[in-house]
Write a protein that holds these residues in place. Structure first.
Motif, PDB file in Angstrom:
ATOM      1  N   SER A 162      17.291  39.869  13.647  1.00  0.00           N
ATOM      2  CA  SER A 162      17.148  40.035  12.198  1.00  0.00           C
ATOM      3  C   SER A 162      15.884  39.416  11.665  1.00  0.00           C
ATOM      4  CB  SER A 162      18.360  39.406  11.484  1.00  0.00           C
ATOM      5  OG  SER A 162      19.564  39.949  11.942  1.00  0.00           O
ATOM      6  N   GLY A 163      14.905  39.161  12.549  1.00  0.00           N
ATOM      7  CA  GLY A 163      13.693  38.510  12.091  1.00  0.00           C
ATOM      8  C   GLY A 163      13.896  37.020  11.944  1.00  0.00           C
ATOM      9  N   VAL A 164      12.912  36.354  11.321  1.00  0.00           N
ATOM     10  CA  VAL A 164      12.980  34.907  11.106  1.00  0.00           C
ATOM     11  C   VAL A 164      12.788  34.629   9.621  1.00  0.00           C
ATOM     12  CG1 VAL A 164      12.294  34.204  13.411  1.00  0.00           C
ATOM     13  CG2 VAL A 164      10.534  34.714  11.716  1.00  0.00           C
ATOM     14  N   PRO A 165      13.486  33.634   9.085  1.00  0.00           N
ATOM     15  CA  PRO A 165      13.482  33.435   7.630  1.00  0.00           C
ATOM     16  C   PRO A 165      12.331  32.607   7.091  1.00  0.00           C
ATOM     17  CG  PRO A 165      15.045  31.954   8.649  1.00  0.00           C
ATOM     18  CD  PRO A 165      14.485  32.799   9.752  1.00  0.00           C
ATOM     19  N   TYR A 166      11.449  32.115   7.980  1.00  0.00           N
ATOM     20  CA  TYR A 166      10.277  31.371   7.550  1.00  0.00           C
ATOM     21  C   TYR A 166       9.034  31.979   8.185  1.00  0.00           C
ATOM     22  CZ  TYR A 166      13.338  27.648   5.859  1.00  0.00           C
ATOM     23  OH  TYR A 166      14.282  26.934   5.189  1.00  0.00           O
ATOM     24  N   ARG A 167       7.977  32.099   7.433  1.00  0.00           N
ATOM     25  CA  ARG A 167       6.718  32.596   7.977  1.00  0.00           C
ATOM     26  C   ARG A 167       6.080  31.545   8.883  1.00  0.00           C
ATOM     27  NH1 ARG A 167       4.300  33.915   2.197  1.00  0.00           N
ATOM     28  NH2 ARG A 167       5.817  32.289   1.731  1.00  0.00           N
ATOM     29  N   GLY A 168       5.462  32.045   9.934  1.00  0.00           N
ATOM     30  CA  GLY A 168       4.679  31.158  10.779  1.00  0.00           C
ATOM     31  C   GLY A 168       5.450  30.436  11.858  1.00  0.00           C
ATOM     32  N   ILE A 169       6.758  30.567  11.930  1.00  0.00           N
ATOM     33  CA  ILE A 169       7.493  29.871  12.973  1.00  0.00           C
ATOM     34  C   ILE A 169       7.590  30.771  14.207  1.00  0.00           C
ATOM     35  CG2 ILE A 169       8.816  28.578  11.272  1.00  0.00           C
ATOM     36  CD1 ILE A 169      11.240  30.270  11.962  1.00  0.00           C
ATOM     37  N   ASP A 170       7.814  30.145  15.340  1.00  0.00           N
ATOM     38  CA  ASP A 170       7.933  30.875  16.596  1.00  0.00           C
ATOM     39  C   ASP A 170       9.198  31.715  16.573  1.00  0.00           C
ATOM     40  OD1 ASP A 170       7.905  31.800  19.167  1.00  0.00           O
ATOM     41  OD2 ASP A 170       7.893  29.823  20.122  1.00  0.00           O
ATOM     42  N   ALA A 171       9.054  33.011  16.819  1.00  0.00           N
ATOM     43  CA  ALA A 171      10.202  33.918  16.779  1.00  0.00           C
ATOM     44  C   ALA A 171      10.978  33.936  18.078  1.00  0.00           C
ATOM     45  CB  ALA A 171       9.724  35.331  16.445  1.00  0.00           C
ATOM     46  N   THR A 172      10.551  33.172  19.064  1.00  0.00           N
ATOM     47  CA  THR A 172      11.238  33.171  20.347  1.00  0.00           C
ATOM     48  C   THR A 172      12.534  32.378  20.262  1.00  0.00           C
ATOM     49  OG1 THR A 172       9.101  33.241  21.497  1.00  0.00           O
ATOM     50  CG2 THR A 172      11.031  32.603  22.798  1.00  0.00           C
ATOM     51  N   VAL A 173      13.579  32.915  20.842  1.00  0.00           N
ATOM     52  CA  VAL A 173      14.819  32.169  20.981  1.00  0.00           C
ATOM     53  C   VAL A 173      15.172  32.156  22.461  1.00  0.00           C
ATOM     54  CG1 VAL A 173      16.300  34.198  20.576  1.00  0.00           C
ATOM     55  CG2 VAL A 173      17.207  31.901  20.228  1.00  0.00           C
ATOM     56  N   THR A 174      15.527  30.971  22.962  1.00  0.00           N
ATOM     57  CA  THR A 174      15.827  30.800  24.386  1.00  0.00           C
ATOM     58  C   THR A 174      17.160  30.083  24.535  1.00  0.00           C
ATOM     59  OG1 THR A 174      13.462  30.632  24.875  1.00  0.00           O
ATOM     60  CG2 THR A 174      15.002  29.901  26.586  1.00  0.00           C
ATOM     61  N   TYR A 175      18.008  30.642  25.373  1.00  0.00           N
ATOM     62  CA  TYR A 175      19.299  30.045  25.688  1.00  0.00           C
ATOM     63  C   TYR A 175      19.394  29.821  27.193  1.00  0.00           C
ATOM     64  CZ  TYR A 175      20.633  32.164  21.179  1.00  0.00           C
ATOM     65  OH  TYR A 175      20.694  32.556  19.869  1.00  0.00           O
ATOM     66  N   ASP A 176      19.991  28.733  27.586  1.00  0.00           N
ATOM     67  CA  ASP A 176      20.419  28.533  28.964  1.00  0.00           C
ATOM     68  C   ASP A 176      21.936  28.631  28.989  1.00  0.00           C
ATOM     69  OD1 ASP A 176      17.806  28.143  29.716  1.00  0.00           O
ATOM     70  OD2 ASP A 176      17.916  25.954  29.574  1.00  0.00           O
ATOM     71  N   LEU A 177      22.457  29.509  29.844  1.00  0.00           N
ATOM     72  CA  LEU A 177      23.888  29.816  29.871  1.00  0.00           C
ATOM     73  C   LEU A 177      24.504  29.283  31.154  1.00  0.00           C
ATOM     74  CD1 LEU A 177      23.541  33.546  28.747  1.00  0.00           C
ATOM     75  CD2 LEU A 177      23.898  31.545  27.285  1.00  0.00           C
ATOM     76  N   ASP A 178      25.694  28.707  31.035  1.00  0.00           N
ATOM     77  CA  ASP A 178      26.330  28.144  32.220  1.00  0.00           C
ATOM     78  C   ASP A 178      27.853  28.153  32.064  1.00  0.00           C
ATOM     79  OD1 ASP A 178      26.497  27.045  34.718  1.00  0.00           O
ATOM     80  OD2 ASP A 178      25.704  25.077  34.166  1.00  0.00           O
ATOM     81  N   GLN A 179      28.503  28.187  33.200  1.00  0.00           N
ATOM     82  CA  GLN A 179      29.941  27.960  33.330  1.00  0.00           C
ATOM     83  C   GLN A 179      30.757  28.921  32.458  1.00  0.00           C
ATOM     84  OE1 GLN A 179      30.389  25.938  35.674  1.00  0.00           O
ATOM     85  NE2 GLN A 179      32.563  25.456  35.722  1.00  0.00           N
ATOM     86  N   LEU A 180      30.618  30.203  32.742  1.00  0.00           N
ATOM     87  CA  LEU A 180      31.448  31.220  32.097  1.00  0.00           C
ATOM     88  C   LEU A 180      32.804  31.207  32.786  1.00  0.00           C
ATOM     89  CD1 LEU A 180      31.875  33.668  30.203  1.00  0.00           C
ATOM     90  CD2 LEU A 180      30.887  35.105  32.013  1.00  0.00           C
ATOM     91  N   GLN A 181      33.861  30.950  31.999  1.00  0.00           N
ATOM     92  CA  GLN A 181      35.172  30.873  32.624  1.00  0.00           C
ATOM     93  C   GLN A 181      36.272  31.292  31.658  1.00  0.00           C
ATOM     94  OE1 GLN A 181      35.441  26.724  33.785  1.00  0.00           O
ATOM     95  NE2 GLN A 181      36.506  26.150  31.897  1.00  0.00           N
ATOM     96  N   LEU A 182      37.407  31.614  32.265  1.00  0.00           N
ATOM     97  CA  LEU A 182      38.634  31.880  31.530  1.00  0.00           C
ATOM     98  C   LEU A 182      39.470  30.613  31.487  1.00  0.00           C
ATOM     99  CD1 LEU A 182      39.564  35.298  33.154  1.00  0.00           C
ATOM    100  CD2 LEU A 182      38.858  34.982  30.782  1.00  0.00           C
ATOM    101  N   GLU A 183      40.210  30.439  30.399  1.00  0.00           N
ATOM    102  CA  GLU A 183      41.064  29.260  30.249  1.00  0.00           C
ATOM    103  C   GLU A 183      42.413  29.671  29.688  1.00  0.00           C
ATOM    104  OE1 GLU A 183      37.430  26.117  29.232  1.00  0.00           O
ATOM    105  OE2 GLU A 183      38.641  26.964  27.593  1.00  0.00           O
ATOM    106  N   ARG A 184      43.385  28.845  29.976  1.00  0.00           N
ATOM    107  CA  ARG A 184      44.691  29.007  29.344  1.00  0.00           C
ATOM    108  C   ARG A 184      44.942  27.780  28.478  1.00  0.00           C
ATOM    109  NH1 ARG A 184      48.584  28.739  33.415  1.00  0.00           N
ATOM    110  NH2 ARG A 184      47.733  30.727  34.175  1.00  0.00           N
TER     111      ARG A 184
END
Length: 1018
Positions: A237-259
């Motif tokens: 959806s774009g970025v709400p401030y001008r001039g900021i870095d538009a990059t978003v980075t996530y590190d994902l870990d431990q995808l699991q099911l739970e009860r």
């Protein structure tokens, strides 16, 4: 300071806790011409009001948020899906860079790194309109061009049925972007996607930067026996401030099911160990009801929240019906202000208040929501002055669209919701402005109304010509001449939008007349011109009975709001032509109300959406039910001596008694106003085309695992129909809407329109019990529901995050509201998905409209020949009035009035004005009763006390008598009677009588009834 550095102090302001909105300055409105023929410049820009710099957003207490609390649950069992320690077959869309990294991991040695651009310049260049400008559309759905997602596809279907929660750890890298949201989705092979099936999609917002976030989603309501794909999707959806870095980075870990022990997601049973009650509390003189599940306990306690000691104990009332077994906790008798908890057996509630100002928290949070939705000005911590490069072109004239409020969490802009929000805020302003102690709050409400009014007038290009819906949902850079400029060419004539604009500007003209005469005159000119444009087209009822589009207005909505607009113009100008029109439109409106007991049904008073009366009103997304009731109230209040007055009054009586009051039995003990009457034949009346659903269902996805066929839709709609409360062989009463597709759900906005209508009827009729029933509808939203959850973010307890996409969760933000899948029972899943969990300005509008009526003090004024005392019967509160002219705000309630030795009972309803002549020498107290026999004969009896000679006149609806007026002389200390014999005209509909003493309409008393017995709802 560079642009890249600029957001930092705003983010610090955003993080700073604020318990209330700071609002002390009336916001100036830019004086731009409203009409095309008076324009002298070629461009008009939204200007950030100077007063907005003093505002800061309220911050939620996240210890009260249910999604946060759920993270502390004990995990009973787990099943690992992927720990990212080995390559597992993840794939990414072209907009995403995907790789494994050993830089960090939540568990083990590595994680999966996801990187994309929130503002994608290639997307902006490729997404153009016919005129060459950027469309302004965000990428909010997976599978569309430039969408950003990663998928884990399984070699063979997996059975997740033994688990009920998904968990994924997500590290959000440091970023200047304050709005961060991702979506978890899964695809179950063969799962159906009809109107009774939940959507297996969850958006999680407000991710914390620079740390691990646990993404958790309870999934107990979904079919999950053949899972073939898991998706993580990033809205762009774009970025709400001008001039900021538009990059978003996530590190994902431990995808699991739970009860885990999951939160209940549907049904009428109150959640175990919980109490359903109003989380914000109760006014001292109000009815105080709570509900908990059945248990052996016969008593409950009210506990002082500060000392922990029980201050009162009450007996439990037990109820068993087809909805279940319940304990009803009635502590109405306790009225001492303070902070308390409820305890009933093992069930314990959290702290709430008893006090006159309990509704103020909801007013303040709703205003916070409006402020957070603002477009065109900087909202600290959320965005800079936005969309100043979104334009509308018309015949060589270009104006900036930025302004008003974003329509929803996806940044679009709907003019109809803006106009109705202006009107709702103005209605809320008026009772607050009449209370000296509420001057600051009233000013803040008016500031917000004027912010919307500025946009409404700027987007008007001449009589009946205005900028229509804005579909942009992307944070543009607000700089002209760049690739992301949006140029709309959507100026046109839309009758419904013009009616709503007329209503808003006419009300503004009246309210602002003494505050800002210049702006008032400008608003009045616009209202009169737009009204003339509308009425030149509408000369007689439309015979069109075509289905209504999802955001459109039916003929009932056109007529209801047009009647209200005509009355507002008459109030503003006094011109006779507006009275003539109001009376005509009022007749058209009553022609749309069903007033008979059709097919033996006990429910009546509902409306048809078309003049031929072929389609009942079945609201399921927007809710405009209040329009007809507000119109009838306005007609009654403005023209009390008109011969049609009794017809308007009767319309309110029939709606409030035979639809609202009687209909609440279908949801006892929660007593919710029902959504609609459905006839079996209505299932075959096709609704308007669902173009969005058809588009999204074209490809198998978590939204639509399978494309629903007509047979599935028909079967599920029929099941919803049969789950309703039986009215007759061919009619059912639905507590919740009966939906016809998979997506467009959400019932609470629909419900709140009906609530506002009930509150209007309560005011006109002078009925405290109806006003209290209206308040219970808001209390349902605030925790008096089976889940004991507040539906308003940041207010009360166990609120859940909304679907926000391009905005943060706002305190006061509210979605479309309750869902329902089976059993005509409420459903409130543990996910955030459009639209039923989507934060929406129209929801805030509905709350504001109801707060204009509910919880407000009554106002009494007139002349007292002697000192008078009013004693509230529940609280014992004493109100003293000195001899002479008086004008005073009084808490709503049932009072004993003692005036010069003469005593009578007087109900004072929330927000109603009463002119009371407190003169014992001319006093009269009157009660009315009536008995109807099986032939339609009515014996009406008036019991009167007082002094002197009086005359009583009747106004009759659906009944007749030979003598409408009788005179009587009353002697002090003696009760006298007057009787009439009436004959019901139409035995298939209710009759109504209003008795008016001495031509004082404000002292009226009513009687109503029907011939024969009515079926009980259960």
């Amino acid at each position: 300071m560079t642009r890249a550095q600029r957001p930092s102090p705003m983010r610090r302001a955003f993080l700073k806790s604020s318990s209330a909105l700071a609002a002390t300055t009336l916001l100036p409105i830019q004086a731009t011409p409203a009409d095309g023929d008076s324009l002298t410049t070629k461009s008009h820009h939204a200007v950030e009001p100077a007063g907005s710099a003093g505002l800061s957003l309220m911050q939620p207490d996240l210890s009260r948020a249910l999604d946060v609390r759920c993270l502390t649950k004990s995990v009973l069992a787990t099943r690992l899906i992927d720990d990212m320690e080995r390559d597992a077959g993840w794939s990414a869309s072209p907009a995403v860079t995907l790789e494994y990294t050993t830089e960090r991991a939540k568990v083990g040695a590595r994680s999966l790194r996801f990187r994309t651009l929130l503002r994608n310049e290639e997307y902006i260049k490729a997404t153009r309109t016919a005129n060459g400008s950027f469309t302004g559309s965000g990428v909010n759905f997976d599978g569309t061009p430039f969408s950003a997602s990663v998928k884990l596809t399984f070699d063979s279907p997996q059975d997740w049925s033994d688990y009920n929660r998904l968990s994924l750890w997500c590290y959000l890298h440091a970023t200047d972007n304050p709005i961060n949201c991702v979506s978890l989705q899964f695809l179950c092979q063969g799962a159906s996607a009809g109107p009774a099936d939940p959507v297996a999609v969850h958006y999680i917002g407000d991710l914390k930067r620079g740390e691990w976030n646990r993404l958790s989603w309870e999934i107990s309501e979904y079919r999950r026996d053949r899972i073939v794909e898991f998706t993580l999707f990033q809205p762009l959806s774009g970025v709400p401030y001008r001039g900021i870095d538009a990059t978003v980075t996530y590190d994902l870990d431990q995808l699991q099911l739970e009860r885990v022990e999951v939160e209940p997601v549907q049904g009428w049973a109150v959640s175990p160990r919980k109490i359903a009650y109003s989380h914000i509390g109760y006014q001292p003189g109000a009815t105080k009801l709570a509900i908990c599940c059945d248990s052996p306990t016969d008593a409950f306690a009210l506990i002082d929240a500060l000392t922990g000691r029980a201050v009162a104990q009450f007996s439990v009332r037990k109820l068993t019906n087809r909805r279940g077994r319940f304990h009803l906790l009635d502590f109405t008798a306790y009225s001492t202000p303070g902070t308390y908890r409820l305890q009933c057996g093992e069930a314990v509630g959290e702290a709430f208040e008893i006090g006159e100002g309990v509704w103020h928290q909801l007013i303040d949070s709703t205003l916070n929501g409006f402020y957070g939705f603002r477009c065109g000005c900087a909202v600290p911590g959320v965005h800079e002055a936005c969309h100043l490069d979104v334009f509308v072109d018309y015949q060589g004239e270009r104006r900036v669209v930025g302004g008003g409020w974003h329509d929803a969490a996806n940044l679009t802009q709907g003019p109809g919701r803006t106009h109705l929000s202006i009107y709702a805020l103005l209605r809320l302003y008026e009772p607050l402005a009449a209370m000296p102690l509420e001057a600051q709050r009233a000013t803040r409400v008016l500031d917000e109304a004027r912010w919307g009014l500025d946009w409404s007038l700027r987007m008007r290009f001449g009589p009946g010509l205005r900028c229509l819906y804005g579909g942009y949902s992307y944070w543009t850079d607000s700089e002209t001449g760049t690739d992301d400029d949006v140029v709309q060419e959507n100026v046109g004539r839309d009758t419904f939008q013009n009616i709503l604009a007329t209503l808003a500007t006419a009300a503004a003209a009246r309210v602002l007349k003494s505050i800002d005469p210049v702006l008032s005159a400008r608003a009045l000119k616009a209202a009169q011109e737009d009204y003339a444009a509308v009425t030149s087209e509408i000369r007689q009822p439309s015979m069109d009975s075509s289905p209504i589009a999802i955001n459109g207005g039916s003929w009932r909505d056109h007529v209801g709001y047009l009647t209200l607009a005509a009355v507002e113009l008459h109030r503003a100008t006094g011109q006779m032509r507006y009275r003539v029109d109001a009376l005509k439109f009022g007749r058209w409106l009553l022609d749309l109300q069903e007033q008979q007991f059709v097919g033996g049904s006990p429910i009546t008073g509902y409306f048809y959406e078309d003049a031929p009366r072929t389609r009942l009103v079945h609201e399921f997304h927007n809710g405009f039910e209040e329009c007809g009731l507000l119109a009838l109230q306005a007609l009654c209040d403005r023209f009390p001596d008109d011969p049609q007055w009794i017809s308007w009054y009767a319309g309110l009586v029939i709606y409030s008694e035979y639809f609202c009051q009687l209909g609440t039995a279908a949801s006892a003990p929660f007593d919710i106003i029902p959504a609609a009457v459905w006839r079996r034949q209505d299932l075959s009346a096709p609704p308007a085309e669902d173009r969005l659903g058809r588009l999204l269902a074209a490809k198998s996805s978590p939204l639509f695992p399978t494309a629903p066929d007509e047979q599935l839709v028909r079967e599920q709609m029929l099941a919803m129909y049969e789950a309703g409360t039986r009215l007759s062989d061919d009619a059912r009463l639905r507590v919740f809407p009966l939906w016809h597709n998979h997506i467009q759900h959400g019932a609470t906005v629909v419900h709140l329109g009906k609530t506002a209508g009930l509150a209007c009827a309560a005011q006109v009729r002078g009925r405290c019990d109806l006003a209290e029933l209206a308040a219970r509808q808001l209390q349902w939203v605030l925790g008096t529901n089976p889940f004991s959850r507040s539906l308003i973010y940041g207010v009360g307890y166990d609120f859940w995050q909304n679907f926000t996409v391009a905005m943060p969760n706002l305190v006061g933000g509210m979605s479309l509201g309750f869902n329902s899948y089976s059993g005509d029972a409420p459903a409130w899943g543990n996910n955030a998905v459009f639209p039923y969990k989507e934060m929406w300005i129209f929801s805030s509008c509905r709350i504001a409209l109801n707060l204009a009526h509910i919880g407000m003090p009554a106002r009494i004024h007139g002349f007292a020949s002697v000192a008078t005392t009013l004693r509230e019967q529940r609280t014992g509160q004493i109100v003293r009035i000195a001899a002479g002219r008086y004008s005073q705000a009084v808490p709503a309630g049932r009072y004993s009035v003692l005036c010069g030795g003469f005593e009578w009972q007087q109900e004072l309803v929330d927000g109603r004005h009463y002119r009371l002549a407190l003169e014992p020498e001319h006093a009269i107290a009157m009660t009315v009763s009536a008995v109807t026999d099986a032939t339609g004969a009515v014996r009406l009896e008036l019991r009167l006390r007082g002094r002197g000679r009086h005359e009583v006149q009747l106004r009759l609806f659906n009944c007749e008598t030979a003598n409408l007026m009788q005179q009587i002389r009353l002697n002090a200390g003696t009760e006298s009677k007057l009787t009439w014999q009436l004959r019901v005209t139409d035995t298939l509909k209710p009759w109504v009588v209003v008795a008016i003493p001495d031509a004082q309409v404000n002292l009226r008393q009513e009687a109503y009834g029907h011939v024969g017995s009515l079926q009980e709802l259960s």
